[in-house]
Design an enzyme around this catalytic site. Sequence first.
Site, short mmCIF file in Angstrom:
data_model
loop_
_atom_site.label_atom_id
_atom_site.label_comp_id
_atom_site.label_asym_id
_atom_site.label_seq_id
_atom_site.Cartn_x
_atom_site.Cartn_y
_atom_site.Cartn_z
N LYS A 134 13.41 0.20 -1.89
CA LYS A 134 12.01 0.48 -1.59
C LYS A 134 11.70 1.92 -2.02
O LYS A 134 12.36 2.86 -1.59
CB LYS A 134 11.76 0.28 -0.10
CG LYS A 134 10.34 0.48 0.36
CD LYS A 134 10.25 0.20 1.86
CE LYS A 134 8.85 0.43 2.40
NZ LYS A 134 8.79 0.16 3.86
N SER A 156 0.81 -1.22 0.00
CA SER A 156 0.00 0.00 0.00
C SER A 156 0.84 1.27 0.00
O SER A 156 0.45 2.28 -0.59
CB SER A 156 -0.92 0.01 1.22
OG SER A 156 -0.16 -0.09 2.42
N ALA A 163 4.49 1.42 -0.64
CA ALA A 163 5.66 1.45 -1.52
C ALA A 163 5.76 0.15 -2.30
O ALA A 163 5.00 -0.79 -2.08
CB ALA A 163 6.93 1.66 -0.69
N GLN A 164 6.73 0.10 -3.21
CA GLN A 164 7.06 -1.14 -3.90
C GLN A 164 8.56 -1.35 -3.82
O GLN A 164 9.33 -0.43 -3.58
CB GLN A 164 6.59 -1.11 -5.36
CG GLN A 164 7.26 -0.11 -6.27
CD GLN A 164 6.60 -0.06 -7.63
OE1 GLN A 164 5.40 -0.29 -7.79
NE2 GLN A 164 7.38 0.24 -8.67
N VAL A 165 8.96 -2.60 -4.03
CA VAL A 165 10.36 -2.99 -3.83
C VAL A 165 10.95 -3.51 -5.14
O VAL A 165 10.30 -4.28 -5.86
CB VAL A 165 10.49 -4.06 -2.73
CG1 VAL A 165 11.94 -4.52 -2.59
CG2 VAL A 165 9.97 -3.52 -1.41
N ASP A 188 4.09 -3.55 12.93
CA ASP A 188 3.37 -3.94 11.71
C ASP A 188 3.92 -5.29 11.23
O ASP A 188 4.18 -5.49 10.05
CB ASP A 188 3.55 -2.87 10.63
CG ASP A 188 2.52 -3.00 9.50
OD1 ASP A 188 1.45 -3.59 9.74
OD2 ASP A 188 2.79 -2.50 8.40
#
Length: 540
Positions: free
Chosen positions: A170, A141, A143-145, A305
């Site tokens: 990231k 939701s 970020a992307q890696v 988290d």
Amino acid sequence: MIRAVRNLTRLIRAGRVLARHDALFPLELRGEMPGIVLFLLAAAKLRLPWEEAAPEAGGAEPATRLATALEKLGPSYIKLGQFLATRPDIIGADLATDLTRLQDKLPPFPMAQARAIIEEEFERPVEELFTSLSEPVAAASIAQVHKARTHPDMTLADATHETGRDVAVKVLRPGIEASFARDLDSFFWIAEVVDRVYPPARRLRPIETVQTLADSVKLEMDFRLEAAAMSEMAENVAKDTGFRVPAVDWELTARHVLTLEWIDGIPASDVPALVAAGHDMKKLGRQVIQSFLTHALRDGFFHADMHQGNLFVDADGTLVAVDFGIMGRLDATQRRMMAEILYGFVQRDYRRVAEMHFEAGYVPYTKSVDTFAQALRAIGEPIFGRPARDVSMGRLLAQLFQVTEQFEMKTRPELILLQKTMVVIEGVARNFDPDHNIWDSAEPVLKSWMIERLAPETRLEEAAAGARELGRIVGHLPELLDRAERTARLFSESIDEEGLKLHPASTEALARAQNRRAYAPALVWALAGAVAVLLLLRIF
């Protein structure tokens, strides 16, 4: 008024998205619903001229419908889905399984945007930063890696660094900060309305609860702060076994880009792969609970988290955590309360657990300690010693909520992250081992911490800290009294010859203040002596 209309519109939109995906109510229950509810659902599903056609949800599984709807609604709702995915015992295994895709399998944003963000942050072309940069390997939701490889570092003797290192890069989603700001404004508006029009809900402190969420989101959006959290936790767990934190590459980390060590491990969500690799699933269940408790009690700093999407298991069975955007902290008092309450449950000492709730201020003193202990026994006894698969967590949470209402327990915003994380962690442990017993896993950590805390040297350190604080307060008292005296003198000099007419209540208040001032030095030293006696009693 404009804000109310704006937020009400957003909420109506959210309801319509859920309805159009048939995710608001299970299709199987439609036949049992009142006609008015069915009419409103049908109206909500009507397509507006500028909207896309509603998806064909009739043949889709309920989990797929809900996951798709939450994905459509945006990051705040995706966070809700990620949390639900950790609790198959509450929402059902099928629904939880499909919602796990919200943890790291969301649609990625274009590679060109990712490259542009990286280059903007470092003011250099991507090729100067990395020898290679892959397409997204995971997208969530926030970020992307991407997997990347650094340039060789000829200043290091390590052959691995001479040929470059594999790293995870990231990148923050474009526009995510504005999206979260809109959602948070809606949540604040709802909280304010509930707090104003429904007094019974005020004990839940909805506004403060949303503020806690807002504060955590602000930290999560700055990857420099996440890197700092990783660095701090890495120092805390450096000598631990069974849990570790990836190393941060500070040279390639900025506000919207975080670069860290690449992890070659199996995702914690892939239970079949973990079993096939020969990992001890019961051990992993214990490990995740004990690691969390150790971090919370020993360090007062924990990953808040830690769902399956943020955990990997490496070849030797060590848990490796990622995504440190949301962290929790506990002060010394909160840690002691947490340990004694949990240990009291483990020992089935419900009276002690009740007393700790009163001491911490969680339960009003107008209530009965014995009655509260009786209510805790009604919660604890049915689940004590039973495997997780035999305990209905949904029913347990409902009972807990009834108890909090009965005893007028207010929500503690400072403990929200802790409570939420404990629910998530227990869900992860169940995912590893359906027969997991949280009390069996928790007892060794709690017992060890309690013994260490009661050791003479620890008591001496706590007493010394208390004495230092008392000394600081007492040291400032002469200055405070001097200020009060000077203020009174200036006030007296400012009165003209006719004097100053005061209300009788004011005269009485001034007389009381004068008496307090006259006896202040004696009271100060009496207080200091009393505290000194208490400190000695605490030590011995």
